[in-house]
Design a protein around this motif. Sequence first.
Motif, PDB file in Angstrom:
ATOM      1  N   THR A  40       0.817  -1.214   0.000  1.00 35.76           N
ATOM      2  CA  THR A  40       0.000   0.000   0.000  1.00 35.76           C
ATOM      3  C   THR A  40       0.851   1.263   0.000  1.00 35.76           C
ATOM      4  N   TRP A  41       2.119   1.146   0.408  1.00 36.96           N
ATOM      5  CA  TRP A  41       3.020   2.305   0.355  1.00 36.96           C
ATOM      6  C   TRP A  41       3.282   2.751  -1.080  1.00 36.96           C
ATOM      7  N   SER A 182      -7.576   6.065   0.895  1.00 34.78           N
ATOM      8  CA  SER A 182      -6.861   6.727   1.990  1.00 34.78           C
ATOM      9  C   SER A 182      -5.393   6.306   1.961  1.00 34.78           C
ATOM     10  N   MET A 183      -4.506   7.260   2.220  1.00 34.14           N
ATOM     11  CA  MET A 183      -3.069   6.991   2.170  1.00 34.14           C
ATOM     12  C   MET A 183      -2.632   6.275   3.444  1.00 34.14           C
ATOM     13  N   ILE A 239      -3.983   8.433 -13.655  1.00 34.67           N
ATOM     14  CA  ILE A 239      -4.441   7.110 -14.098  1.00 34.67           C
ATOM     15  C   ILE A 239      -3.590   6.013 -13.462  1.00 34.67           C
ATOM     16  N   TYR A 240      -2.283   6.231 -13.371  1.00 29.31           N
ATOM     17  CA  TYR A 240      -1.417   5.246 -12.711  1.00 29.31           C
ATOM     18  C   TYR A 240      -1.817   5.060 -11.252  1.00 29.31           C
ATOM     19  N   TRP A 241      -2.045   6.174 -10.558  1.00 31.36           N
ATOM     20  CA  TRP A 241      -2.417   6.101  -9.141  1.00 31.36           C
ATOM     21  C   TRP A 241      -3.766   5.407  -8.977  1.00 31.36           C
ATOM     22  N   VAL A 246      -7.053   0.199  -7.408  1.00 30.48           N
ATOM     23  CA  VAL A 246      -7.869  -0.984  -7.733  1.00 30.48           C
ATOM     24  C   VAL A 246      -7.037  -2.250  -7.576  1.00 30.48           C
ATOM     25  N   ILE A 247      -5.814  -2.231  -8.055  1.00 35.35           N
ATOM     26  CA  ILE A 247      -4.946  -3.413  -7.971  1.00 35.35           C
ATOM     27  C   ILE A 247      -4.677  -3.790  -6.517  1.00 35.35           C
ATOM     28  N   LEU A 248      -4.457  -2.793  -5.678  1.00 34.72           N
ATOM     29  CA  LEU A 248      -4.205  -3.071  -4.260  1.00 34.72           C
ATOM     30  C   LEU A 248      -5.451  -3.637  -3.572  1.00 34.72           C
ATOM     31  N   LYS A 249      -6.637  -3.099  -3.889  1.00 34.01           N
ATOM     32  CA  LYS A 249      -7.852  -3.584  -3.244  1.00 34.01           C
ATOM     33  C   LYS A 249      -8.122  -5.046  -3.560  1.00 34.01           C
TER      34      LYS A 249
END
Length: 430
Positions: A40-41, A182-183, A239-241, A246-249
Amino acid sequence: MTQQLKQDITLLGGIGQLSTTLLGTGLFMIPAIAANLAGTWSLWAWLILFIAICPIALTFAILGQRYPNAGGTAYFVRQAFNPKTERSVAWLFLSVLPVGLPAAITLAGGFGHALLPNFLSHGIGFLNGHYLAELLTIVLILTITLMGSKSSSHFQTLIALSIFALVGVFFWQGHIGLDDISMPSLNSSAILPIGTALAVMFWCFVGIEAFTHMGEEFKNPQRDFPIAIILGCFVAGFIYWACSVVILKFHAFEPNISAHSSIPWLSEQLLGNKLAAVITVIGYFACFASINLYTQSMIRLVWSQARDYKPSSRLTHLSKRGVPTTATYAVAVVLFLSITFGHLTNLDLETLVKLANSVFVLLYLLAMLSAYRLLTGWAKYLAGFSTLLCSVVFLCLGWSMLYAISIFAVLILPWGKWLKKGKPSLSNTP
């Protein structure tokens, strides 16, 4: 009479060209790789990267605004230093042509092969399916290039909108909420993972230097070119962020999913198999967009060098659409020979990409040094800071930076003077 390229590129077309070039193959691999390296970092890594790239992008924007020329970085170097250094930089950029672009075409060919009809997917005679897809990609690039910069910018704007829509659908179908965006909290243990991820993620913003070759073709370069660079970088960064969120979730990264399969896997999970063909088409044209701009930038570099130093050469010929036709065919032939050689020898494309990237970073560094000499006031300080950033990135490349340094060193040596000294004088000839 000095020939000029047609000024057909609008602000929207410029934003579309740059954003799709920066996304390119990166969207289908880098967010998943970054998630694997930093978890997530990686969301913080994207933010840090965007902040770091802003001064470099802004410096390029100021250079392109004040010195709009098809020569791009080579032209900036001539203004700051001398014609000898300019020609060395031009050849340095062109040295990527036989290694970097064929590797990118191979990646695009992987998507393109899946789009071929059954009677072509297995190949024709000695042409296998992947090689045929790569050849068709070159033909498509050639066709779009000959249609003119206006048609190319419109085409890439459509690709950019398609990519934006795809990520938007992922957000909607993935039910992304405030908790997902959320960061994460930072601590000392995040430094190494974020640093490792940044080393990979920097390549997502390699492409700005190629875009500078298009500055001469903007309808209003002084107004639109710098805006196109800033907004193009912002669109690509967002778009990258968003894709990373989505990929992390859904944990669409290794060891669960391989990096290059993350987007197709997400599409299948969120949308089912119905849109598999659509994802393949978007994947192919996202790769194609990056290749297309780099090919066009190299064509314009060849043309500008011929215009400045050999104005009677056929390479300076422009079509009715304002396209350097002879230079276009010359670059297409080199691409064809390069991918053919790669297939015959089974070259390690991953290594070739690393070597090509070292050339790109050196070009960034030389452009920033030129800006430091050319600009004044606050822009000069900005260029100095950007030079420092590029130097740090260049050192982080490790052994691969020796490739770019070696090529540039060979090109910058005074071979002409040495050869003249080695020849016997006519007055001393018996």
